[in-house]
Design an enzyme around this catalytic site. Structure first.
Site, PDB file in Angstrom:
ATOM      1  N   VAL A  40       6.203   3.939   5.181  1.00  0.00           N
ATOM      2  CA  VAL A  40       6.109   4.789   6.357  1.00  0.00           C
ATOM      3  C   VAL A  40       7.489   5.374   6.614  1.00  0.00           C
ATOM      4  CG1 VAL A  40       5.501   4.927   8.788  1.00  0.00           C
ATOM      5  CG2 VAL A  40       4.272   3.348   7.296  1.00  0.00           C
ATOM      6  N   MET A  72       0.825  -1.195   0.000  1.00  0.00           N
ATOM      7  CA  MET A  72       0.000   0.000   0.000  1.00  0.00           C
ATOM      8  C   MET A  72       0.863   1.251   0.000  1.00  0.00           C
ATOM      9  SD  MET A  72      -3.189   0.778   2.437  1.00  0.00           S
ATOM     10  CE  MET A  72      -3.169   2.132   3.544  1.00  0.00           C
ATOM     11  N   ASP A  77      -6.972  -6.560  12.678  1.00  0.00           N
ATOM     12  CA  ASP A  77      -5.661  -7.111  12.329  1.00  0.00           C
ATOM     13  C   ASP A  77      -4.710  -6.974  13.513  1.00  0.00           C
ATOM     14  OD1 ASP A  77      -3.947  -8.453  10.625  1.00  0.00           O
ATOM     15  OD2 ASP A  77      -3.152  -6.626   9.707  1.00  0.00           O
TER      16      ASP A  77
END
Length: 483
Positions: A4, A1, A112
Site C-alpha cells: 500500500v 498480497m 478480520d
C-alpha cells in the site's frame, strides 16, 4: 498480497494505493479476493470506512486507491499508550458497533476486525482491509477445511468451520475492545493454537475493566453466536460520557501518534510498517500518482488453520468441557516482496571469518520463531510462526555468515536496503545481502547497517520480516540466538 502506497490524485487529494505484487498477478485466488474487496468498498459508503476513489482490476498492474486516513492504528495507539481510558474505550466500542450496523445492513461481514485494521482519525475510527470480507450471497474463497482470521479475534464458529455471520464480527469487536481496555492480548499470548483454544472457552481477559464494560465484552465474546448481542444493542449499552471527537484523551492519542510523518521525519517515531520510503513507479493511470509505500507487505494478514489439526480436535474434543476445546495450528504466509533478488555479482566487502557455530531457532518478538515456508524457493518470504522445533525453524550460520535453513539463506534482495525492505529467501551465495551478525539482541546486516525487524511488537503468525534502522531498544528487534 501486495503493498500500500501513499499517493495523490492529479488534484492533490491524498490516497492509499494498494497494488498487487507481481508474483500474485496470475494467482486467481488473490485476484478474486482483491476484486471482491473493491466491490465491497464500492458497496459500503459510510463514515467508518475509507472510501474507494478509483481502481483497476482488469489489467496489470492491479491496484485500487482509497481515501487516505491520517492517524495511528488502534494497535499502534495501544502499543504506545498502553490500556486506553474507559470512556475512550466505550466511545470506540459504540462507534465501531455503529460501523458494523451499516456494514451488516449491506449484507457484508468484515471477518478480520482487529486493532491493526482500525485507524483512529480526527473524525473517529475507520475500518480498513476488507480483503477477506464476504457478502451473504458470496461463496467463500478459502480452501475446504481451512479458515482465515487472526488468533484471539476469530470467532469459535469460524474455527470450527461453521457458517459465520454478523455475530462473528461482534466477537472480534469484543476482543478488540478488550485489548484496548486492558492493553493485553484478549486471550493471552503463545502459539496460535493455544490462543485459539482459549478464545473458544469464552474466558476473555477483562481484569481491571469497569463492570459495565466488562459485562458487555463478555456477552459479545459468548462462544454461542446466537447469545451475542447485535451491533445495535452494543451502541445502546455503551453510552460513553463524551463523544470521541470531544474527548480530550482521544485527542491526546491523536496528537501523540497522529498522521503519518512527512518524508524526512525520524523513523524511530513511527512503526516500521509506516515508515518505508522505497521508490515506486506509479500505476499506468492519470488518477493516482504513488509517492511512497505506506505499508510494506500488507494484504491478507490472515492465519490459515490446518484441517488436519482441526480434525484432530473434532475427534478428541467433542463433548469436552470448554476449557479443553482447541482449534487448528496456524500456518500462514504473506505475499513475496516486489524486489529484485540479490545475485552473486555483488560480493561481500571482505571475506568473513569462518564459523561452525549453529544458530538453530531464532526466537523473536512475542515468543515466536523465524520460519521458512515449505517450498524453500527463491523469493519465498520467511515469516514469524509459533515455535514448534520443525526443520523449517532451524537455522545455521554458513562459512560466509549467512543464515541458512535447508538450501536457502536469508537475503535482502536489493541493491539499496531502505527501511521497510521485506526479507526473502535465496540460494546461499555469500553476497553482502546475505550476511547477518548478532549484535547484542539484534540481528544486523553489516552492509546496510539495518536490523531484522518484525512489523509490530506482537507479530501474528504469518507476519513477514523487514529491515529497519537498529535502535538498541525496540522490542520488535529483539532476537534470541541459542548456540
Amino acid at each position: 498480497m501486495g503493498r500500500v502506497y501513499l499517493g495523490s490524485t492529479p488534484g492533490g487529494r491524498p490516497v492509499a494505493v494498494k497494488v498487487i505484487n507481481t508474483q500474485f498477478e496470475e494467482n486467481p485466488d488473490v485476484l478474486n479476493r482483491f476484486r471482491r474487496e473493491v466491490e465491497i468498498l464500492r458497496t459500503v459508503r459510510n463514515a467508518f470506512v475509507a472510501a474507494l476513489i478509483d481502481h483497476n482490476v482488469t489489467t496489470t498492474p492491479y491496484w485500487m486507491a482509497t481515501e487516505y486516513v491520517p492517524g495511528p492504528t488502534l494497535a499502534a495507539a495501544i502499543r504506545d499508550q498502553g490500556q486506553l481510558d474507559a470512556d475512550v474505550t466505550r466511545g470506540l466500542f459504540a462507534a465501531l458497533a455503529e460501523a458494523l450496523v451499516d456494514i451488516h445492513a449491506h449484507g457484508i461481514c468484515h471477518r478480520d476486525l482487529k486493532p491493526q485494521n482500525i485507524i483512529l482519525s480526527v473524525t473517529g475510527p475507520r475500518l480498513i482491509d476488507f480483503g477477506i470480507a464476504r457478502g451473504e450471497d458470496q461463496e467463500g474463497l478459502t480452501q475446504t477445511g481451512m479458515t482465515v482470521g487472526t488468533p484471539g479475534y476469530t470467532a469459535p464458529e469460524a474455527l470450527l468451520g461453521h457458517e459465520i455471520g454478523p455475530a462473528a464480527d461482534v466477537f472480534a469487536l469484543a476482543a478488540t475492545i478488550a485489548k484496548a481496555a486492558t492493553g493485553r492480548a484478549p486471550y493471552g499470548v503463545g502459539s496460535g493454537f493455544a490462543v485459539s483454544r482459549r478464545s473458544m472457552s469464552g474466558e476473555v481477559d477483562v481484569t481491571g475493566v469497569p463492570d459495565d464494560l466488562a459485562a458487555l465484552i463478555r456477552d459479545c465474546s459468548n462462544p454461542d453466536p446466537s447469545a451475542r448481542p447485535g451491533a445495535e444493542e452494543i451502541v445502546l449499552r455503551c453510552r460513553p460520557e463524551t463523544g470521541l471527537i470531544e474527548n480530550q484523551l482521544y485527542q491526546q492519542i491523536l496528537k501523540g501518534r497522529g498522521a503519518t510523518p512527512a518524508p524526512g521525519t525520524s523513523p524511530a517515531t513511527v512503526p516500521p510498517a509506516l515508515g518505508a520510503t522505497r521508490a515506486y513507479s506509479a500505476p499506468a493511470t492519470p488518477s493516482a500518482r504513488s509517492r511512497r509505500p505506506l505499508l510494506v507487505g500488507a494484504g491478507l494478514l490472515a492465519v490459515v488453520l490446518g484441517v488436519a489439526l482441526i480434525g484432530t480436535w473434532l475427534v478428541s474434543g467433542v463433548g469436552a468441557d470448554a476449557d479443553d476445546k482447541a482449534s487448528g495450528s496456524p500456518a500462514s504466509s504473506a505475499g513475496p516482496a516486489d524486489v529484485t533478488p540479490a545475485t552473486s555479482e555483488t560480493p561481500a566487502s571482505e571475506a568473513p571469518a569462518e564459523t561452525d557455530q549453529p544458530v538453530r531457532t531464532l526466537t523473536g518478538p512475542n515468543g515466536n520463531c523465524l520460519a521458512a515456508p515449505g517450498s524453500l524457493a527463491n523469493g519465498d518470504l520467511p515469516t514469524i510462526q509459533p515455535c514448534d522445533g520443525s526443520e523449517l525453524q532451524q537455522w545455521d550460520y554458513t562459512a560466509e555468515r549467512g543464515l541458512k535453513t535447508g538450501n536457502r539463506c536469508l537475503d535482502l534482495g536489493a541493491n539499496e536496503v531502505q527501511n521497510g525492505l521485506t526479507v526473502q529467501l535465496w540460494e546461499c551465495n555469500g553476497t553482502r545481502a546475505q550476511i547477518f551478525e548478532a549484535v547484542g539482541d539484534e540481528v544486523r546486516n553489516p552492509w546496510s547497517g539495518r536490523c531484522l525487524t518484525t512489523t509490530t511488537n506482537e507479530p501474528a503468525a504469518g507476519d513477514p520480516l523487514i529491515m529497519w534502522d537498529c535502535s538498541g531498544s525496540n522490542l520488535n528487534q529483539v532476537w534470541h540466538l541459542p548456540g
